[in-house]
Scaffold this active site. Structure first.
Site, short mmCIF file in Angstrom:
data_model
loop_
_atom_site.label_atom_id
_atom_site.label_comp_id
_atom_site.label_asym_id
_atom_site.label_seq_id
_atom_site.Cartn_x
_atom_site.Cartn_y
_atom_site.Cartn_z
N GLU A 1 0.82 -1.20 0.00
CA GLU A 1 0.00 0.00 0.00
C GLU A 1 0.86 1.25 0.00
O GLU A 1 1.88 1.31 0.68
CB GLU A 1 -0.92 0.00 1.24
CG GLU A 1 -1.91 -1.15 1.25
CD GLU A 1 -2.84 -1.12 2.46
OE1 GLU A 1 -2.80 -0.16 3.26
OE2 GLU A 1 -3.63 -2.09 2.60
N GLU B 1 -8.58 1.73 -4.53
CA GLU B 1 -9.69 1.39 -3.62
C GLU B 1 -10.46 2.64 -3.20
O GLU B 1 -9.87 3.65 -2.79
CB GLU B 1 -9.13 0.66 -2.38
CG GLU B 1 -10.23 0.27 -1.40
CD GLU B 1 -9.81 -0.75 -0.35
OE1 GLU B 1 -8.66 -1.24 -0.40
OE2 GLU B 1 -10.65 -1.05 0.53
O1 KIV Z 1 -6.40 -7.14 1.55
C1 KIV Z 1 -7.17 -7.13 0.59
O2 KIV Z 1 -8.04 -7.99 0.42
C2 KIV Z 1 -7.05 -6.03 -0.35
C3 KIV Z 1 -8.17 -5.83 -1.31
C4 KIV Z 1 -9.31 -5.24 -0.62
C5 KIV Z 1 -7.75 -5.05 -2.51
O3 KIV Z 1 -6.09 -5.32 -0.32
#
Ligand code: KIV
Length: 277
Positions: free
Chosen positions: A115, A182
């Site tokens: 991220e 997201e």
């Molecule tokens: O952890 C996860 O499932 C994610 C998705 C929501 C993209 O990062």
């Protein structure tokens, strides 16, 4: 044909949509893979839906490695991407490479996801240099909930949109092969998708992204703790499971299960030979 990061690029170029779902175990990965879904994300959302931790913050590298290894054993064709958990890459580019390496060497992931945008570009670059493909994740980043004060839609102001565009270009320039977007308004995600040459994978980011991802338990109607607006339930598996569990409970208690067909027979004469014990 096994899906690779090159397949992702080809699909973007050909205007073909990319499908991605999360999975955290062998059985589910096998089913998702057999259904023809292009990619499986071993998301750190396992903190919510598998471990009941409430959020993704406490998820560890050991959790991710174990679940990734189970998924890769079940997936023959889908591209398996493993999430890098909170604090496995923020501390340094060195830590990022070491931990991405574990997900690939021990978990046998095809790629990792982390991220962050501009501020994580050097981490992405370092991991890519180590020959590990990286999927970036911008917009709402659940590992940052404490910093941003909860789950909030991103890119709703001019400065917010500018920041998202900067982030998107930064991760692409750092070498990411794809980027998850997201909880971002659909028009903003569409703009990012047009500007980037790498595919965008949306979750709550509209239909113009190059592909879509959903959390397995959400799309199957198995998880009720929290349901974001962007979730579509493709089945009510949770209700089906509960019904089956109720029936099992009733049948055990009433003696309807097991019946003769579920029992092993004693070979002829064995009990006679024993006599009355
Ligand atoms: O952890 C996860 O499932 C994610 C998705 C929501 C993209 O990062």
């Amino acid at each position: 044909m096994a899906v690779t990061v090159s397949t992702f690029q080809e699909m973007k170029r050909a205007g073909k949509k990319i499908s991605m779902l999360t999975a955290y175990d062998y059985t589910t990965a096998h089913l998702v893979d057999e259904a023809g879904v292009d990619s499986i994300l071993v998301g750190d959302s396992l903190g919510n839906v598998m471990l009941g931790l409430g959020d993704t913050i406490p998820v560890t590298m050991d959790d991710m490695v174990r679940h990734t290894a189970a998924v890769t054993r079940g997936a023959k064709n889908a591209l398996v991407i493993a999430d890098m958990p909170f604090m496995s890459y923020e501390t340094s580019a060195y830590d990022a490479v070491v931990n991405a390496g574990r997900l690939v060497k021990e978990g046998r992931a095809n790629a990792v996801k982390l991220e962050g945008g501009t501020e994580m570009a050097d981490r992405i670059q370092a991991i890519v240099r180590a020959k590990i493909p990286v999927c970036a994740h911008i917009g709402l980043t659940p590992q940052g909930i404490n910093a941003v004060g909860g789950f909030k839609v991103q890119g709703k102001t001019t400065s917010g949109v500018k920041k998202l565009l900067e982030d998107a270009h930064a991760v692409q320039n750092a070498g990411a092969f794809a980027v998850v977007i997201e909880a971002v308004p659909a028009e903003v995600a569409a703009l990012i998708t047009r500007q980037l040459s790498i595919p965008t994978i949306g979750i709550g980011a509209g239909a113009q992204c190059s592909g879509q991802v959903l959390v397995n338990q959400d799309m199957l109607g198995m998880f009720d703790d929290f349901t974001p607006k962007f979730v579509r339930r493709f089945a009510e598996v949770g209700a089906l499971m509960k019904q089956a569990y109720r029936e099992y409970d009733e049948c055990v208690k009433s003696g309807e299960f097991p019946t003769k067909e579920h029992c092993y027979a004693t070979p002829a004469g064995v009990l006679d030979e024993l006599g009355e014990l």
